[in-house]
Design a protein around this motif. Structure first.
Motif, PDB file in Angstrom:
ATOM      1  N   LEU B  29       2.187   6.729 -13.381  1.00  0.00           N
ATOM      2  CA  LEU B  29       3.144   5.635 -13.182  1.00  0.00           C
ATOM      3  C   LEU B  29       2.453   4.299 -12.961  1.00  0.00           C
ATOM      4  O   LEU B  29       3.091   3.246 -13.019  1.00  0.00           O
ATOM      5  N   TYR B  30       1.149   4.325 -12.665  1.00  0.00           N
ATOM      6  CA  TYR B  30       0.425   3.083 -12.374  1.00  0.00           C
ATOM      7  C   TYR B  30      -0.533   2.741 -13.508  1.00  0.00           C
ATOM      8  O   TYR B  30      -0.833   3.590 -14.356  1.00  0.00           O
ATOM      9  N   ARG B  31      -1.031   1.514 -13.477  1.00  0.00           N
ATOM     10  CA  ARG B  31      -2.022   1.045 -14.444  1.00  0.00           C
ATOM     11  C   ARG B  31      -3.098   0.260 -13.714  1.00  0.00           C
ATOM     12  O   ARG B  31      -2.990   0.013 -12.516  1.00  0.00           O
ATOM     13  N   ASP B  32      -4.079  -0.180 -14.451  1.00  0.00           N
ATOM     14  CA  ASP B  32      -5.163  -0.918 -13.803  1.00  0.00           C
ATOM     15  C   ASP B  32      -4.699  -2.235 -13.193  1.00  0.00           C
ATOM     16  O   ASP B  32      -5.290  -2.733 -12.231  1.00  0.00           O
ATOM     17  N   GLU B  33      -3.643  -2.812 -13.736  1.00  0.00           N
ATOM     18  CA  GLU B  33      -3.150  -4.085 -13.184  1.00  0.00           C
ATOM     19  C   GLU B  33      -2.120  -3.881 -12.068  1.00  0.00           C
ATOM     20  O   GLU B  33      -1.663  -4.866 -11.463  1.00  0.00           O
ATOM     21  N   SER B  34      -1.769  -2.635 -11.789  1.00  0.00           N
ATOM     22  CA  SER B  34      -0.759  -2.365 -10.759  1.00  0.00           C
ATOM     23  C   SER B  34      -1.273  -2.712  -9.369  1.00  0.00           C
ATOM     24  O   SER B  34      -2.452  -2.536  -9.069  1.00  0.00           O
ATOM     25  N   MET B  35      -0.365  -3.185  -8.524  1.00  0.00           N
ATOM     26  CA  MET B  35      -0.714  -3.546  -7.145  1.00  0.00           C
ATOM     27  C   MET B  35       0.115  -2.737  -6.158  1.00  0.00           C
ATOM     28  O   MET B  35       1.314  -2.575  -6.360  1.00  0.00           O
ATOM     29  N   LEU B  36      -0.543  -2.279  -5.110  1.00  0.00           N
ATOM     30  CA  LEU B  36       0.152  -1.624  -3.995  1.00  0.00           C
ATOM     31  C   LEU B  36      -0.226  -2.342  -2.710  1.00  0.00           C
ATOM     32  O   LEU B  36      -1.411  -2.612  -2.470  1.00  0.00           O
ATOM     33  N   THR B  37       0.768  -2.684  -1.905  1.00  0.00           N
ATOM     34  CA  THR B  37       0.503  -3.149  -0.539  1.00  0.00           C
ATOM     35  C   THR B  37       1.185  -2.150   0.381  1.00  0.00           C
ATOM     36  O   THR B  37       2.409  -2.081   0.444  1.00  0.00           O
ATOM     37  N   PHE B  38       0.377  -1.330   1.046  1.00  0.00           N
ATOM     38  CA  PHE B  38       0.898  -0.240   1.881  1.00  0.00           C
ATOM     39  C   PHE B  38       0.639  -0.593   3.338  1.00  0.00           C
ATOM     40  O   PHE B  38      -0.510  -0.623   3.773  1.00  0.00           O
ATOM     41  N   GLU B  39       1.703  -0.891   4.074  1.00  0.00           N
ATOM     42  CA  GLU B  39       1.542  -1.292   5.473  1.00  0.00           C
ATOM     43  C   GLU B  39       0.470  -2.386   5.599  1.00  0.00           C
ATOM     44  O   GLU B  39      -0.437  -2.297   6.421  1.00  0.00           O
ATOM     45  N   ALA B  40       0.588  -3.402   4.748  1.00  0.00           N
ATOM     46  CA  ALA B  40      -0.256  -4.598   4.769  1.00  0.00           C
ATOM     47  C   ALA B  40      -1.633  -4.407   4.137  1.00  0.00           C
ATOM     48  O   ALA B  40      -2.377  -5.369   3.989  1.00  0.00           O
ATOM     49  N   THR B  41      -1.976  -3.178   3.748  1.00  0.00           N
ATOM     50  CA  THR B  41      -3.258  -2.958   3.087  1.00  0.00           C
ATOM     51  C   THR B  41      -3.075  -3.039   1.581  1.00  0.00           C
ATOM     52  O   THR B  41      -2.334  -2.236   1.004  1.00  0.00           O
ATOM     53  N   PRO B  42      -3.755  -4.004   0.926  1.00  0.00           N
ATOM     54  CA  PRO B  42      -3.580  -4.147  -0.522  1.00  0.00           C
ATOM     55  C   PRO B  42      -4.595  -3.326  -1.298  1.00  0.00           C
ATOM     56  O   PRO B  42      -5.738  -3.169  -0.880  1.00  0.00           O
ATOM     57  N   CYS B  43      -4.175  -2.793  -2.439  1.00  0.00           N
ATOM     58  CA  CYS B  43      -5.134  -2.221  -3.372  1.00  0.00           C
ATOM     59  C   CYS B  43      -4.599  -2.382  -4.777  1.00  0.00           C
ATOM     60  O   CYS B  43      -3.409  -2.604  -4.991  1.00  0.00           O
ATOM     61  N   GLN B  44      -5.490  -2.287  -5.756  1.00  0.00           N
ATOM     62  CA  GLN B  44      -5.103  -2.556  -7.143  1.00  0.00           C
ATOM     63  C   GLN B  44      -5.722  -1.528  -8.069  1.00  0.00           C
ATOM     64  O   GLN B  44      -6.890  -1.150  -7.911  1.00  0.00           O
ATOM     65  N   GLY B  45      -4.967  -1.063  -9.053  1.00  0.00           N
ATOM     66  CA  GLY B  45      -5.458  -0.144 -10.066  1.00  0.00           C
ATOM     67  C   GLY B  45      -5.065   1.290  -9.756  1.00  0.00           C
ATOM     68  O   GLY B  45      -4.976   1.686  -8.591  1.00  0.00           O
ATOM     69  N   THR B  46      -4.872   2.074 -10.795  1.00  0.00           N
ATOM     70  CA  THR B  46      -4.407   3.455 -10.650  1.00  0.00           C
ATOM     71  C   THR B  46      -5.267   4.241  -9.679  1.00  0.00           C
ATOM     72  O   THR B  46      -4.757   4.904  -8.759  1.00  0.00           O
TER      73      THR B  46
END
Lengths: 126, 126
Positions: B29-46
């Protein structure tokens, strides 16, 4: 140009200050293509959105922001802003939790307008 | 093509079913350009996103969706999806409220991938 996190923070401060003082003054933040879904009720366009906000059945309201998260939403300067916080209405002393998601889009004046706006009260999990 | 509200609903059902069964299977469901911010912690990419989700310190989890709101997020088929609900982890019987905002973007296969993902626990207002 400011980074997206600073823009999100500035926007959120301005938005709720304006909302809590006189929510009719939010009109310049919306456009005809703007969408609001407020507690599952959808409306579109500056006029419909500001009418909806103005008709909410409270006079005094205070938003207390707890968290602000932001991410770029496209390659043309859009920003997704997710807020969680508490609402105090009228003389009620017990706040309600809420979450509100905005997508900001750059306008031609070097500023932003609200393209998406989704508001939900969050009830305590049973 | 299905409308954005049906797509949002299908996505949410699939996402949490997969999350609760085996969250490693969320990778497609994710790609290299996807962004997740989980409880204020950001990360990017599958890879970073699935690692983050996999490393969350619980084995058993159950998402109970309470509300789903959706709006078109651009003129090229993007969809903003805002979820609120409750989380049950491990043997804990008291659920926690959460909110999660996604932006889905169409891919070339007639489906969607997650471009933005923001997760927050929502604590009861004090």
């Amino acid at each position: 140009m400011a980074d997206f996190e600073s823009i999100a923070k500035q926007f959120v401060e301005y938005y709720y200050k304006t909302f809590d003082e006189n929510r009719n003054n939010l009109a310049p933040l919306y456009r005809d293509e703007s969408m609001l879904t407020f507690e599952a009720t959808p409306c579109q366009g500056t006029s419909a959105i500001v009418s909806k906000l103005s008709e909410l059945p409270f006079q005094r309201i205070e938003h207390q922001v707890a968290t602000i998260d932001a991410q770029p939403s496209n390659t043309t300067g859009g920003i997704i802003v997710v807020v969680s916080g508490a609402l105090l209405v009228e003389e009620e002393r017990r706040p309600m939790s809420y979450t509100q998601t905005f997508q900001l889009m750059p306008n031609d004046q070097g500023s932003y307008f609200v393209f998406n706006d989704v508001f939900r009260l969050v009830y305590p999990a049973a």
